[in-house]
Design an enzyme around this catalytic site. Structure first.
Site, PDB file in Angstrom:
ATOM      1  N   LEU A   1       7.853  -8.125  -1.997  1.00 10.10           N
ATOM      2  CA  LEU A   1       6.202  -7.567  -1.492  1.00 10.10           C
ATOM      3  C   LEU A   1       6.396  -6.814  -0.256  1.00 10.10           C
ATOM      4  CD1 LEU A   1       3.931 -10.416  -3.063  1.00 10.10           C
ATOM      5  CD2 LEU A   1       4.546  -8.315  -4.221  1.00 10.10           C
ATOM      6  N   HIS A   2       7.065  -5.799  -0.003  1.00 12.08           N
ATOM      7  CA  HIS A   2       7.156  -4.968   1.109  1.00 12.08           C
ATOM      8  C   HIS A   2       5.634  -4.040   1.186  1.00 12.08           C
ATOM      9  CE1 HIS A   2       8.809  -0.724  -0.616  1.00 12.08           C
ATOM     10  NE2 HIS A   2       8.584  -1.602  -1.477  1.00 12.08           N
ATOM     11  N   ALA A   3       5.604  -3.249   2.120  1.00 14.37           N
ATOM     12  CA  ALA A   3       4.191  -2.674   2.358  1.00 14.37           C
ATOM     13  C   ALA A   3       3.579  -2.338   1.197  1.00 14.37           C
ATOM     14  CB  ALA A   3       4.496  -1.581   3.567  1.00 14.37           C
TER      15      ALA A   3
END
Lengths: 567, 90
Positions: free
Chosen positions: B14-16
């Site tokens: 769940l990166h940016a």
């Protein structure tokens, strides 16, 4: 001469003077405030101001660099509204009677420390984002302007402790030879932006002592920074720099030439693009226009629908890049499996067979009309064409045309100019459309075959399902026969046919498509120089024989084998 | 109360970008929604906060638990888990 090794972040060689970039420094004094509502109002005003700035940065980045790079500013806007940021600062102001500056600084530091404690490089690097947002708030509260780069008077290699996304976006683009940072990882924004600007970059160099105007060499691929190199080293790197430039120049000079076969038949080679940055890159790589402009990204990345003006500005900016070269803009292709943050889509059992693309647009005029109007407005004095995706029946085509007429009528009523003779074509990506190509042909201005979807729907293969994806090859006999049928139907009515799937840039498929009579090959821009070179070596009449033979072959393996033998 | 345990397959976790899409989707629901990274053993945090989500540092192959409480809890869990299962349409 001193050599420092860092983490290679983007390849290429730069030779030039250093410019040491330092963010504007400021001090924060801790004060007790008596008028808490006033302090909260100051803070609220700073939040609103920074939010506006971020919105502007996002728009500028999406236009100048790319939608992907602009996303981070949307995330920063979300930080501003986040309870663990905004509410925490407000609580600190109220409960501790603290001035807004000190409250912002305290929360920013504690959030930053929490990120820095993580053992994952990517997430740890988000501390930098928190500090970037906080610094913007502090500049606002303290009424100072950030002017760290105003001293930059010549093209230079930028040296910094670290760069925030907003630093890199607000930098002038033509003054930058390379980016070097002391900290930062291969996932930092410095890297992403260096790639999009196509300049060398090294991160994670550790503490470096460099003065303005020190002579530097940046070898991006090796992650090597050479400080005050001797003349032999400079000469060596200049040679390497020239060698790289010549190689690139050769490819480019070839790319600009038309794709004319040895027997004098010219086909069009155009690009598939998704942003203004793609457009600029495509022109440089010899694209003769755009066969597919995807408009999805504008819609997928924001919580609200992009306005008609926002869309118009972007389409127009891209049209300006191509001037009189054709620019085919495809209307929105989302729905089913692609969520649209701004419109709540009902979950579907079978999204690929669901309310996708034109079906979603026809059901939502508030989505479709502004886009049609924006495309029409962008068509004034430019070679803009509209392409409608996912048409499965003549009725849908007619409904879409009616929607387009509505958009034209509303523009006329608003006295806004557009090209009334704009060409309107359709994607052929469903077997039903391919089978009825002879009925569609008289009604359209052009066809464009979406070979990825046409393959998936013809063979009933979900290309995202790894267990069956290998069956989804556009060289399947059923698919090439459909392509032949579409091209023949179009040519009987004097209409042109393009193909905008991955197949168009596949060296194995190119001779077959040429032989089938394809008029326009549309592909990702980096594939263009090679595809043009291949087409120039082919003969149309030989390719026609090759295609005739392929059409008699019974299996995918037989087609692949035959094409490989004749490559 | 509705809950669901799910494994993230996106290569960056769940990166940016996925995190912002996730939070925006979560914010459209009335229900109180929490997320806990079971692989990292984090405390449940507010799924409507991007900072909380980024601090739970969800990487590829991490397992998370979503809990929703409220009138539209079922729909919330369904939408959010689909978003993850479909890899945020990348």
């Amino acid at each position: 001469m001193e050599i420092i090794k860092g983490i290679p972040a983007n390849g290429g060689i730069a030779i030039g003077p250093a410019f040491v970039y330092e963010a504007t420094s400021f001090t924060i004094t801790r004060q007790t405030v008596s008028d808490i509502p006033h302090e909260l109002t100051r803070f609220k005003a700073a939040i609103d101001g920074v939010d506006d700035d971020l919105m502007a940065l996002k728009t500028k980045t999406a236009r100048d660099i790319g939608a992907g790079e602009a996303e981070i500013f949307e995330v920063h806007r979300m930080f501003l509204a986040d309870p663990s940021f905004k509410d925490a600062i407000e609580a600190k102001i109220s409960k501790e009677q603290l001035n807004a500056e000190a409250a912002v600084d305290a929360i920013s530091k504690s959030l930053g420390q929490q990120f820095q404690a993580l053992d994952d490089d990517y997430f740890r690097a988000r501390a930098n984002d928190v500090h970037d947002v906080s610094r913007k708030l502090l500049y606002r509260l303290l009424n100072i302007s950030n002017n760290g780069l105003t001293g930059l008077s010549q093209a230079a290699i930028i040296i910094a402790n670290d760069l925030t996304p907003s630093d890199t976006v607000t930098f002038p683009r033509d003054g930058l030879l390379a980016l070097c940072t002391e900290i930062g990882s291969a996932t930092s924004h410095t890297v992403i932006l260096a790639r999009s600007l196509n300049i060398p970059a090294i991160v994670g160099l550790g503490a470096i002592t460099i003065k303005n105007d020190d002579m530097l060499i940046v070898d991006g691929a090796a992650g090597k920074l050479i400080i005050n190199p001797d003349s032999a080293t400079i000469e060596q790197y200049q040679k390497e720099q020239q060698r790289q430039a010549v190689k690139q120049q050769e490819a480019l000079s070839q790319a600009a030439k038309p794709a004319t076969t040895v027997d004098g038949h010219q086909v069009e080679v155009v690009a598939n693009i998704g942003s203004l940055a793609d457009a600029q890159q495509a022109i440089g790589l010899g694209a003769e226009g755009v066969g597919l402009l995807r408009t999805e990204f504008l819609f997928l990345e924001q919580a609200t629908l992009p306005s008609e003006d926002e869309q118009y500005n972007l389409y127009r900016a891209i049209a300006d890049v191509f001037q009189q070269l054709p620019l085919i803009i495809r209307t929105l292709d989302v729905g089913g499996d692609k969520a649209l943050p701004s419109i709540k889509l009902a979950p579907e059992q079978n999204p690929f067979l669901g309310q996708r693309a034109i079906r979603l647009c026809l059901a939502n005029p508030t989505l479709f009309q502004p886009q049609l109007r924006a495309i029409l407005r962008a068509s004034v004095d430019r070679n803009v064409k509209i392409m409608l995706p996912f048409i499965s029946s003549l009725k849908e085509w007619q409904q879409a045309k009616t929607a387009l007429e509505q958009a034209q009528a509303s523009l006329t009523a608003d006295q806004l100019p557009f090209n009334p003779d704009i060409e309107v074509g359709m994607m052929i990506e469903l077997p039903s459309a391919a089978v009825l190509a002879d009925l569609f042909a008289p009604q359209v201005d052009f066809f464009s075959i979406g070979s990825n979807d046409l393959t998936q729907y013809t063979l009933a293969v979900d290309r995202t399902n790894e267990r069956v994806a290998h069956l989804a090859d556009p060289l399947q006999p059923a698919v090439i026969r459909l392509i032949r049928q579409v091209i023949e139907a179009a040519h009987q009515h004097g209409k042109r046919v393009g193909l905008c799937g991955e197949m168009a840039g596949n060296p194995l498929a190119i001779p077959l498509l040429l032989g089938l009579g394809l008029d326009e090959f549309s592909m990702a821009a980096p594939a263009i120089p090679q595809a043009k070179a291949q087409l120039r070596k082919l003969s149309r009449s030989d390719s026609q024989h090759l295609a005739q033979h392929c059409l008699t072959l019974p299996t995918l393996e037989a087609v692949q084998g035959y094409l490989k033998d004749n490559l | 109360m509705v809950e669901k345990t799910i494994t993230v397959t996106h290569k960056l976790g769940l990166h940016a970008r996925p995190a912002s899409l996730f939070v925006k989707a979560a914010q459209t629901f009335q229900s109180k929604i929490s997320i806990a990274n079971l692989t990292r053993n984090t405390q449940p945090g507010d799924a409507k906060s991007i900072l909380t989500l980024l601090q739970s540092a969800v990487a590829q192959e991490h397992t998370i638990r979503l809990v929703a409480e409220g009138e539209d809890a079922d729909e919330a869990i369904d939408t959010l888990s689909k978003l993850i299962e479909n890899n945020f349409e990348e």
